[in-house]
Design a protein around this motif. Sequence first.
Motif, PDB file in Angstrom:
ATOM      1  N   ILE A 178       7.319  -4.832  -9.788  1.00 22.41           N
ATOM      2  CA  ILE A 178       7.923  -5.665 -10.479  1.00 22.41           C
ATOM      3  C   ILE A 178       9.456  -5.758 -10.342  1.00 22.41           C
ATOM      4  O   ILE A 178      10.079  -6.883 -10.147  1.00 22.41           O
ATOM      5  CB  ILE A 178       7.553  -5.899 -12.077  1.00 22.41           C
ATOM      6  CG1 ILE A 178       6.268  -5.876 -12.201  1.00 22.41           C
ATOM      7  CG2 ILE A 178       8.621  -6.870 -12.760  1.00 22.41           C
ATOM      8  CD1 ILE A 178       5.508  -5.827 -13.679  1.00 22.41           C
ATOM      9  N   SER A 179      10.135  -4.713 -10.105  1.00 21.81           N
ATOM     10  CA  SER A 179      11.360  -4.544 -10.151  1.00 21.81           C
ATOM     11  C   SER A 179      11.871  -5.114  -8.641  1.00 21.81           C
ATOM     12  O   SER A 179      12.826  -5.598  -8.509  1.00 21.81           O
ATOM     13  CB  SER A 179      11.748  -3.080 -10.143  1.00 21.81           C
ATOM     14  OG  SER A 179      13.109  -3.000 -10.133  1.00 21.81           O
ATOM     15  N   ARG A 180      11.168  -4.516  -7.791  1.00 26.63           N
ATOM     16  CA  ARG A 180      11.305  -5.054  -6.431  1.00 26.63           C
ATOM     17  C   ARG A 180      11.318  -6.606  -6.307  1.00 26.63           C
ATOM     18  O   ARG A 180      12.126  -7.204  -5.644  1.00 26.63           O
ATOM     19  CB  ARG A 180      10.391  -4.356  -5.386  1.00 26.63           C
ATOM     20  CG  ARG A 180      10.897  -3.092  -5.226  1.00 26.63           C
ATOM     21  CD  ARG A 180       9.822  -2.346  -4.028  1.00 26.63           C
ATOM     22  NE  ARG A 180      10.010  -0.881  -3.996  1.00 26.63           N
ATOM     23  CZ  ARG A 180       9.359   0.007  -3.489  1.00 26.63           C
ATOM     24  NH1 ARG A 180       7.898  -0.326  -3.240  1.00 26.63           N
ATOM     25  NH2 ARG A 180       9.786   1.221  -3.256  1.00 26.63           N
ATOM     26  N   THR A 218      13.899   2.316  -6.707  1.00 33.13           N
ATOM     27  CA  THR A 218      14.472   0.873  -6.814  1.00 33.13           C
ATOM     28  C   THR A 218      15.909   0.595  -6.604  1.00 33.13           C
ATOM     29  O   THR A 218      16.547  -0.209  -6.663  1.00 33.13           O
ATOM     30  CB  THR A 218      14.031  -0.188  -7.854  1.00 33.13           C
ATOM     31  OG1 THR A 218      14.389   0.350  -9.077  1.00 33.13           O
ATOM     32  CG2 THR A 218      12.424  -0.211  -7.763  1.00 33.13           C
ATOM     33  N   GLY A 219      16.649   2.086  -6.781  1.00 33.34           N
ATOM     34  CA  GLY A 219      18.115   1.972  -6.644  1.00 33.34           C
ATOM     35  C   GLY A 219      18.524   1.485  -8.113  1.00 33.34           C
ATOM     36  O   GLY A 219      19.387   0.645  -8.197  1.00 33.34           O
ATOM     37  N   ASN A 220      18.007   1.913  -9.161  1.00 35.13           N
ATOM     38  CA  ASN A 220      18.262   1.531 -10.602  1.00 35.13           C
ATOM     39  C   ASN A 220      18.074  -0.016 -10.640  1.00 35.13           C
ATOM     40  O   ASN A 220      19.084  -0.771 -11.203  1.00 35.13           O
ATOM     41  CB  ASN A 220      19.773   1.842 -10.840  1.00 35.13           C
ATOM     42  CG  ASN A 220      19.892   3.433 -11.307  1.00 35.13           C
ATOM     43  OD1 ASN A 220      18.931   4.256 -10.943  1.00 35.13           O
ATOM     44  ND2 ASN A 220      20.748   3.743 -11.893  1.00 35.13           N
ATOM     45  N   GLY A 221      16.797  -0.349 -10.072  1.00 43.20           N
ATOM     46  CA  GLY A 221      16.687  -1.873 -10.149  1.00 43.20           C
ATOM     47  C   GLY A 221      16.806  -2.820 -11.595  1.00 43.20           C
ATOM     48  O   GLY A 221      17.343  -3.592 -11.486  1.00 43.20           O
ATOM     49  N   PRO A 222      15.887  -2.153 -12.458  1.00 43.19           N
ATOM     50  CA  PRO A 222      15.945  -3.031 -13.922  1.00 43.19           C
ATOM     51  C   PRO A 222      17.340  -2.682 -14.652  1.00 43.19           C
ATOM     52  O   PRO A 222      18.268  -1.814 -14.290  1.00 43.19           O
ATOM     53  CB  PRO A 222      15.131  -2.210 -14.502  1.00 43.19           C
ATOM     54  CG  PRO A 222      14.187  -1.507 -13.479  1.00 43.19           C
ATOM     55  CD  PRO A 222      14.812  -1.328 -12.508  1.00 43.19           C
TER      56      PRO A 222
END
Length: 317
Positions: A178-180, A218-222
């Motif tokens: 989902i984050s991606r 995710t590289g701190n995506g959210p």
Amino acid sequence: MMMTKYRSKLPQTQGQLFLTDGGLETTLIFHDGIDIPHFAAFTLLADKAGRDHLRRYFLRYASIARAGQTGFILEAPTWRASPDWGAKLGYSTEALTKANADAIWLLEEVRAVCQSAEMPVVISGCIGPRGDGYNPAEIMSEEEAQTYHSLQVNTFANSAADMITAMTITNVPEAIGISRAANAAGIPLCLSFTVETDGRLPTGVSLRTAIEAVDKATGNGPAYYMINCAHPTHFTKALASGEPWLRRILAVRANASRRSHAELDNAENLDAGDPVELGREYAELRALLPWLTVLGGCCGTDHRHIEQVCEHCVIEA
């Protein structure tokens, strides 16, 4: 893409307190007597009576936020508006895409009525888990999850939605997917895990492990994290360590009931708990995590609970 109001800078991430609504689906079913199959509130968008009912629902909560002088987050009634659930309800891909877009248009109309300089109103597109919100059952790979959720994510990204909120997520691979998807679409994400009575995800993973795993992948995506669909007594201990990862949690939407997910699944009646007690428990959570900025409710909560959250966390604070 349509013009958005807060997508580039979500005000709830800048320290301002926001309220949102309670348990939409349980309110519709148990209080309003409306049959929504599979907890699919988005089906009300299909006719004027349903849309009018949703408008009244959201405006009632907006009035609580206005009285408390907080911001307000409008959460789309689209928790079940994903491909598998849509198929169970007879929705084609095109019809499902339209329903998700219609949900945001409805919230735009509501925002136009209730927003003010003193009360910023953020529009969020809501997505839920592919499977049951209490039981992860078959877990997708990260890639499968990204593909599955892209229909809703991309629809919201091409709308006036300021952000997406993924609620009741039960497992890490789905959360990463989902984050991606959100990152690829360029729309901010609030990622919300649900936990069992032991404060762990239904898969047995701790909140810390889940949040750190998603951030690493995710590289701190959210933009931030939330906990929803659990009672505060189920997760307060998990938040008491004072460790750095806790700073990533900015939001809570708790259940009214202290019952476990299994008990709630088998319950024939709604357990609305004690709104005043829940308000006090939210105040205790904010004392523990003073950076919490988004407060709302989940299963069993209604306007009475959010009024008490406002009373204890805003008016008395």
